[in-house]
Design an enzyme around this catalytic site. Structure first.
Site: not given
Length: 304
Positions: A103, A178, A246
């Site tokens: 990701t 995502k 993150k």
């Protein structure tokens, strides 16, 4: 069975490790690389039946590979293992397939795709959802960015460890999708945390509450998989708070560039920061409930 390929897996963590195992179990010829020798040794010990070749660098892992798969931590890690002087793209052959399950930002995904095109390498950015459970069971869902011809080559590889693969669009679009996923999860986990604490403070039977509400509009993956563990104060598994912060940072950065306001995401991101401050950074995102003590109690201990 699809054609067996020479596949190199770079990154053997919570998600990457099971993916490599599924590919080896499917009969593909496997090469593995991990920057941490300790994690590499742990994976090898846990998978004694897989005849995996161990590479010393990402470039060595890419030598002779039909497919290289990365699953690392962040943009900097990805740039290093793919584009660096000892990176995958120094050795991966023309016509080879590169798949990234990290990701990351859409920016680095687009940069890698440009480098891949110049080297005549097929490239797919394919971030995952399904958590550690999905990785272990081989039931991950992927959201993919890349050219159609790259997807056609990738889909037989994905079959070993996924239950759903959706081609969102061009390179970088997998990462953008995502971000949508993580925005949704952040709001759901925050609401679920408040619901758990409310039910506990009301002295309700937590099992009966779950039975009552999980079949209706309140139902979610988070509720089905985390209600009990949140109720019991168990968080040492799953997708870490550190990684969620993150990911939310990536989404908020992208949102600013798009001129999109994400006030709930920003607020929940700060809630996760509170969990980090009390030592929960490596715990599952459901540890968000830790910042909400029961009335008359203060958080105490690792799993409070």
């Amino acid at each position: 069975m699809s054609e067996l390929r020479n596949i190199s897996c770079i990154g053997l963590g919570i998600m990457g490790g099971p993916i490599a195992r599924h590919l080896g179990a499917a009969g593909h010829r496997l090469t593995v690389y991990n920057r941490s020798a300790q994690r590499l040794d742990k994976w090898l010990t846990a998978n004694p039946g897989l005849a995996a070749r161990v590479a010393q660098t990402p470039a060595e892992a890419a030598e002779g590979a039909d497919v290289v798969i990365t699953c690392v931590g962040n943009d900097d890690d990805l740039s290093d293992v793919v584009l660096g002087p000892s990176g995958v793209f120094t050795r991966l052959k023309r016509g080879g397939l590169y798949i990234d399950h990290t990701t990351s930002s859409a920016r680095i995904a687009r940069q890698i795709s440009v480098e891949a095109r110049d080297k005549e390498i097929l490239c797919v950015d394919a971030p995952m959802t399904g958590s550690q459970i999905g990785a272990e069971q081989g039931t991950l869902a992927l959201m993919c960015g890349g050219r159609p011809e790259a997807m056609r080559v990738a889909e037989p590889i994905f079959a070993a460890y996924t239950k759903r693969v959706v081609h969102i669009g061009k390179s970088g679009y997998g990462q953008l999708a995502k971000m949508v996923n993580q925005i949704c999860i952040a709001g759901v986990v925050s609401g679920l945390s408040e619901a758990v604490r409310f039910a506990q403070a009301s002295h309700l039977d937590m099992d009966k509450v779950y039975e009552a509400i999980s079949g209706g509009a309140a139902q979610s993956w988070q509720m089905d998989n985390r209600w009990q563990s949140m109720s019991e104060g168990e968080f040492d598994f799953g997708f870490a708070v550190d990684w969620m912060r993150k990911d939310l940072g990536l989404a908020m950065d992208e949102g600013r560039g798009l001129g999109v306001s994400l006030p709930i995401t920003a607020l929940v991101n700060q809630f996760f920061a509170e969990v980090q401050a009390i030592g929960g950074g490596r715990q599952d995102t459901s540890a968000l409930v830790r910042r909400l003590p029961l009335p008359g109690r203060r958080p105490a201990g690792k799993n409070a």
